[in-house]
Write an enzyme that holds these catalytic residues in place. Structure first.
Site, PDB file in Angstrom:
ATOM      1  N   LYS A 101      13.409 -41.198   9.756  1.00 53.56           N
ATOM      2  CA  LYS A 101      12.288 -41.177  10.730  1.00 53.56           C
ATOM      3  C   LYS A 101      11.451 -39.580  11.038  1.00 53.56           C
ATOM      4  O   LYS A 101      12.883 -39.007  11.565  1.00 53.56           O
ATOM      5  CB  LYS A 101      12.303 -42.394  11.944  1.00 53.56           C
ATOM      6  CG  LYS A 101      11.788 -43.558  11.781  1.00 53.56           C
ATOM      7  CD  LYS A 101      12.228 -44.740  12.980  1.00 53.56           C
ATOM      8  CE  LYS A 101      13.085 -45.628  12.767  1.00 53.56           C
ATOM      9  NZ  LYS A 101      13.979 -46.238  13.353  1.00 53.56           N
ATOM     10  N   ASP A 137      19.766 -48.034  10.209  1.00 50.43           N
ATOM     11  CA  ASP A 137      18.281 -47.792  10.893  1.00 50.43           C
ATOM     12  C   ASP A 137      18.687 -47.169  11.884  1.00 50.43           C
ATOM     13  O   ASP A 137      19.362 -46.749  12.086  1.00 50.43           O
ATOM     14  CB  ASP A 137      18.169 -48.810  11.113  1.00 50.43           C
ATOM     15  CG  ASP A 137      16.431 -48.170  11.556  1.00 50.43           C
ATOM     16  OD1 ASP A 137      15.528 -48.045  10.892  1.00 50.43           O
ATOM     17  OD2 ASP A 137      16.129 -47.649  13.203  1.00 50.43           O
ATOM     18  N   TYR A 179      16.820 -40.835  18.405  1.00 48.10           N
ATOM     19  CA  TYR A 179      18.040 -41.210  18.834  1.00 48.10           C
ATOM     20  C   TYR A 179      19.357 -40.541  19.520  1.00 48.10           C
ATOM     21  O   TYR A 179      20.016 -40.955  20.301  1.00 48.10           O
ATOM     22  CB  TYR A 179      18.660 -42.389  18.316  1.00 48.10           C
ATOM     23  CG  TYR A 179      17.362 -43.476  17.793  1.00 48.10           C
ATOM     24  CD1 TYR A 179      15.826 -43.266  18.421  1.00 48.10           C
ATOM     25  CD2 TYR A 179      17.803 -43.959  16.272  1.00 48.10           C
ATOM     26  CE1 TYR A 179      14.995 -44.796  17.682  1.00 48.10           C
ATOM     27  CE2 TYR A 179      16.501 -45.328  16.262  1.00 48.10           C
ATOM     28  CZ  TYR A 179      15.705 -45.336  16.890  1.00 48.10           C
ATOM     29  OH  TYR A 179      14.597 -46.260  15.900  1.00 48.10           O
ATOM     30  N   HIS A 202       7.651 -42.372  12.315  1.00 50.05           N
ATOM     31  CA  HIS A 202       8.233 -42.896  13.189  1.00 50.05           C
ATOM     32  C   HIS A 202       7.273 -43.668  14.003  1.00 50.05           C
ATOM     33  O   HIS A 202       7.092 -44.889  14.918  1.00 50.05           O
ATOM     34  CB  HIS A 202       8.950 -42.226  13.874  1.00 50.05           C
ATOM     35  CG  HIS A 202       9.771 -43.005  15.666  1.00 50.05           C
ATOM     36  ND1 HIS A 202      10.919 -42.327  15.601  1.00 50.05           N
ATOM     37  CD2 HIS A 202      10.159 -44.482  15.682  1.00 50.05           C
ATOM     38  CE1 HIS A 202      11.809 -43.445  15.987  1.00 50.05           C
ATOM     39  NE2 HIS A 202      11.172 -44.077  16.205  1.00 50.05           N
TER      40      HIS A 202
HETATM   41  N1  LIG Z   1      10.667 -47.515  14.543  1.00 51.71           N
HETATM   42  C1  LIG Z   1      10.571 -47.387  16.330  1.00 51.71           C
HETATM   43  O1  LIG Z   1       9.958 -47.316  16.918  1.00 51.71           O
HETATM   44  C2  LIG Z   1      11.609 -48.246  16.878  1.00 51.71           C
HETATM   45  C3  LIG Z   1      11.871 -48.733  18.017  1.00 51.71           C
HETATM   46  C4  LIG Z   1      12.786 -50.434  18.519  1.00 51.71           C
HETATM   47  C5  LIG Z   1      13.747 -49.888  17.694  1.00 51.71           C
HETATM   48  N2  LIG Z   1      13.724 -49.336  16.202  1.00 51.71           N
HETATM   49  C6  LIG Z   1      14.568 -49.828  15.905  1.00 51.71           C
HETATM   50  O2  LIG Z   1      15.154 -51.367  15.865  1.00 51.71           O
HETATM   51  C7  LIG Z   1      16.892 -51.471  16.079  1.00 51.71           C
HETATM   52  C8  LIG Z   1      17.183 -52.677  17.068  1.00 51.71           C
HETATM   53  O3  LIG Z   1      16.042 -52.489  17.989  1.00 51.71           O
HETATM   54  P1  LIG Z   1      16.594 -52.439  19.864  1.00 51.71           P
HETATM   55  O4  LIG Z   1      17.302 -51.022  19.743  1.00 51.71           O
HETATM   56  O5  LIG Z   1      15.331 -52.150  20.603  1.00 51.71           O
HETATM   57  O6  LIG Z   1      16.694 -53.845  20.316  1.00 51.71           O
HETATM   58  P2  LIG Z   1      17.538 -55.397  19.946  1.00 51.71           P
HETATM   59  O7  LIG Z   1      18.332 -55.358  18.469  1.00 51.71           O
HETATM   60  O8  LIG Z   1      16.608 -55.782  19.299  1.00 51.71           O
HETATM   61  O9  LIG Z   1      19.149 -56.318  20.782  1.00 51.71           O
HETATM   62  C9  LIG Z   1      19.207 -54.711  21.096  1.00 51.71           C
HETATM   63  C10 LIG Z   1      20.352 -54.707  22.590  1.00 51.71           C
HETATM   64  O10 LIG Z   1      20.899 -56.476  22.402  1.00 51.71           O
HETATM   65  C11 LIG Z   1      22.396 -56.558  22.364  1.00 51.71           C
HETATM   66  N3  LIG Z   1      22.614 -57.546  21.326  1.00 51.71           N
HETATM   67  C12 LIG Z   1      23.399 -56.524  19.793  1.00 51.71           C
HETATM   68  N4  LIG Z   1      23.571 -58.149  19.658  1.00 51.71           N
HETATM   69  C13 LIG Z   1      23.079 -59.677  20.357  1.00 51.71           C
HETATM   70  C14 LIG Z   1      24.105 -60.941  20.412  1.00 51.71           C
HETATM   71  N5  LIG Z   1      23.834 -61.578  18.850  1.00 51.71           N
HETATM   72  N6  LIG Z   1      23.898 -61.449  21.161  1.00 51.71           N
HETATM   73  C15 LIG Z   1      23.561 -61.052  22.948  1.00 51.71           C
HETATM   74  N7  LIG Z   1      22.170 -58.994  22.544  1.00 51.71           N
HETATM   75  C16 LIG Z   1      22.703 -58.589  21.003  1.00 51.71           C
HETATM   76  C17 LIG Z   1      22.803 -54.910  22.486  1.00 51.71           C
HETATM   77  O11 LIG Z   1      24.181 -55.173  22.946  1.00 51.71           O
HETATM   78  P3  LIG Z   1      25.906 -54.028  22.469  1.00 51.71           P
HETATM   79  O12 LIG Z   1      25.085 -53.067  21.357  1.00 51.71           O
HETATM   80  O13 LIG Z   1      26.066 -54.198  23.412  1.00 51.71           O
HETATM   81  O14 LIG Z   1      25.867 -55.827  21.730  1.00 51.71           O
HETATM   82  C18 LIG Z   1      21.563 -54.383  22.559  1.00 51.71           C
HETATM   83  O15 LIG Z   1      21.235 -54.242  24.304  1.00 51.71           O
HETATM   84  C19 LIG Z   1      17.099 -49.773  17.013  1.00 51.71           C
HETATM   85  O16 LIG Z   1      18.632 -49.983  17.180  1.00 51.71           O
HETATM   86  C20 LIG Z   1      15.939 -48.909  16.493  1.00 51.71           C
HETATM   87  O17 LIG Z   1      17.352 -48.248  14.750  1.00 51.71           O
HETATM   88  C21 LIG Z   1      12.477 -48.775  15.801  1.00 51.71           C
END
Ligand SMILES: NC(=O)c1ccc[n+]([C@@H]2O[C@H](COP(=O)([O-])OP(=O)(O)OC[C@H]3O[C@@H](n4cnc5c(N)ncnc54)[C@H](OP(=O)(O)O)[C@@H]3O)[C@@H](O)[C@H]2O)c1
Length: 365
Positions: free
Chosen positions: A131, A98, A103, A164
């Site tokens: 997106k 994704d 980004y 998005h």
């Molecule tokens: N459509 C939208 O508007 C929207 C908004 C937000 C996000 N997204 C998508 O959703 C994805 C995921 O959401 P997100 O990036 O906000 O947050 P997330 O995946 O909930 O959390 C990411 C954080 O958790 C850490 N992490 C990963 N695996 C872990 C584990 N097993 N244990 C502990 N910490 C861990 C990562 O650090 P490390 O990298 O150091 O592991 C990072 O700091 C995004 O990257 C994006 O692609 C979409």
């Protein structure tokens, strides 16, 4: 009714009508086996909802299948994104990535994808989501925006293209935007252009993100091709049940973004006492418990990580389940709130058309 005519669309017709691109030319027998496998998969979804948390693929209304676990790329450092995408695909077995122009790492993601393709992963096995950003939310800009994304990702088509955020920003808008920075959003006109991308084979599925049920209903009034996916923030700290229910009622699959609670210091789900207790009981990491919770609700999950061990651990989600009593404990975590509220990007308390987070979300809290 065409292939997107509704949830009862038949998979076999879907694969034919939507022109599933085989990695190589298949014999009739092989094609039939593949269809049978996919039918079994979708049957499992219908017959045994309790087993839905163990599905590696989930069938979309279009007839295509989305891998239930994907790699998120928001906030991946540009120096790390390419390598993490490559590692995720070739070493950890991810098939879903994704990303988004917002980004600012699509070129790096593209390099990771190319490396994986060169390592022998067929393009047809991958599911790539990107997106349409807010400044491109007008009918005349949709196609060029997609083409730019395809160029950056070095791809000929996307598997899924999402709106998005449902707010049309003027090019060069200040952050947060003033009233004059937010333009009229011609939802029907934009959707029509996205539908043309599907018809032209540039995109296989289209969908939305950060929609409320009110906006979703508006879209459903005019959509000729159903949105296949709605991507929303979801984790035990923000269950977001209302939109999940609205999507389920319309046959729209939900992808849970920020499934680990994102990286905000004010919301640390990884160390939440309930999550930690369940993870110790099941001998899993807190991350795995949070992700499995998402899968057991029937959503796909897209955890972001650039750490090789966490990338690998975050997809070890199959062959075990969170028991009912622990699901209930996770479902009763208090202090439900969004971590990605849109406030910093869209709310301007003094000069904006959106003066509060509640207004952004049509008061759906
Ligand atoms: N459509 C939208 O508007 C929207 C908004 C937000 C996000 N997204 C998508 O959703 C994805 C995921 O959401 P997100 O990036 O906000 O947050 P997330 O995946 O909930 O959390 C990411 C954080 O958790 C850490 N992490 C990963 N695996 C872990 C584990 N097993 N244990 C502990 N910490 C861990 C990562 O650090 P490390 O990298 O150091 O592991 C990072 O700091 C995004 O990257 C994006 O692609 C979409």
């Amino acid at each position: 009714m065409d292939s997107h005519g509704g949830p009862r669309f038949h998979l076999r017709e879907g694969l034919r009508a939507r022109g599933r691109r085989p990695a190589r030319v298949k014999g009739e027998e092989e094609e039939e086996e593949e269809e049978e496998e996919e039918e079994e998969m979708s049957q499992a979804l219908c017959d045994a909802p309790s087993a839905q948390g163990d599905l590696r693929y989930i069938k979309l209304v279009s007839g295509h299948s989305i891998p239930s676990v994907g790699l998120g790329t928001w906030k991946s450092a540009s120096s790390e994104a390419s390598h993490s995408v490559y590692t995720a695909i070739t070493e950890a077995g991810y098939r879903h990535v994704d990303t988004a122009p917002l980004y600012a790492i699509q070129e790096e993601v593209g390099r990771g994808l190319q490396a994986a393709l060169q390592a022998g992963i067929p393009r047809n096995d991958l599911f790539i989501t990107s997106k349409l950003w807010c400044t491109d939310l007008s009918p005349d800009r949709v196609r060029n925006a997609l083409k730019q994304t395809l160029k950056e990702l070095q791809l000929e088509y996307l598997d899924l293209y999402l709106i998005h955020w449902p707010f049309h920003l003027k090019e060069g808008a200040t952050r947060p935007p003033r009233a004059s920075d937010i333009l009229d959003f011609d939802m029907e006109g934009v959707w029509r252009e996205m539908e043309k991308l599907v018809k032209d084979g540039l995109v296989r599925d289209i969908g939305v993100s950060n929609f409320t049920s009110k906006k979703l209903n508006k879209l459903l009034q005019c959509a000729q091709i159903m949105p296949s996916v709605c991507q929303m923030e979801m984790h035990p700290g923000w269950r977001n049940d209302k939109i999940l229910e609205a999507c389920k009622n319309n046959g729209i699959h939900v992808t849970a973004y920020s499934p680990l609670g994102s990286s905000r210091s004010d919301r640390d789900l990884i160390h939440d006492p309930t999550v930690v207790t369940v993870s110790k009981k099941l001998n899993k990491t807190p991350g795995q418990v949070l992700l499995k919770w998402g899968l057991q609700r029937g959503t796909s999950v897209i955890p972001k990580s650039t750490n090789a061990d966490r990338i690998k651990g975050n997809i070890q989600l199959f062959g075990w389940a969170i028991p009912q009593e622990d699901l209930e404990a996770l479902n009763s975590i208090r202090d439900q709130r969004r971590t990605v509220s849109g406030e910093e990007t869209f709310v301007n308390k003094s000069e904006g058309p959106y003066k509060s987070v509640a207004e952004l979300w049509d008061d759906e809290v």
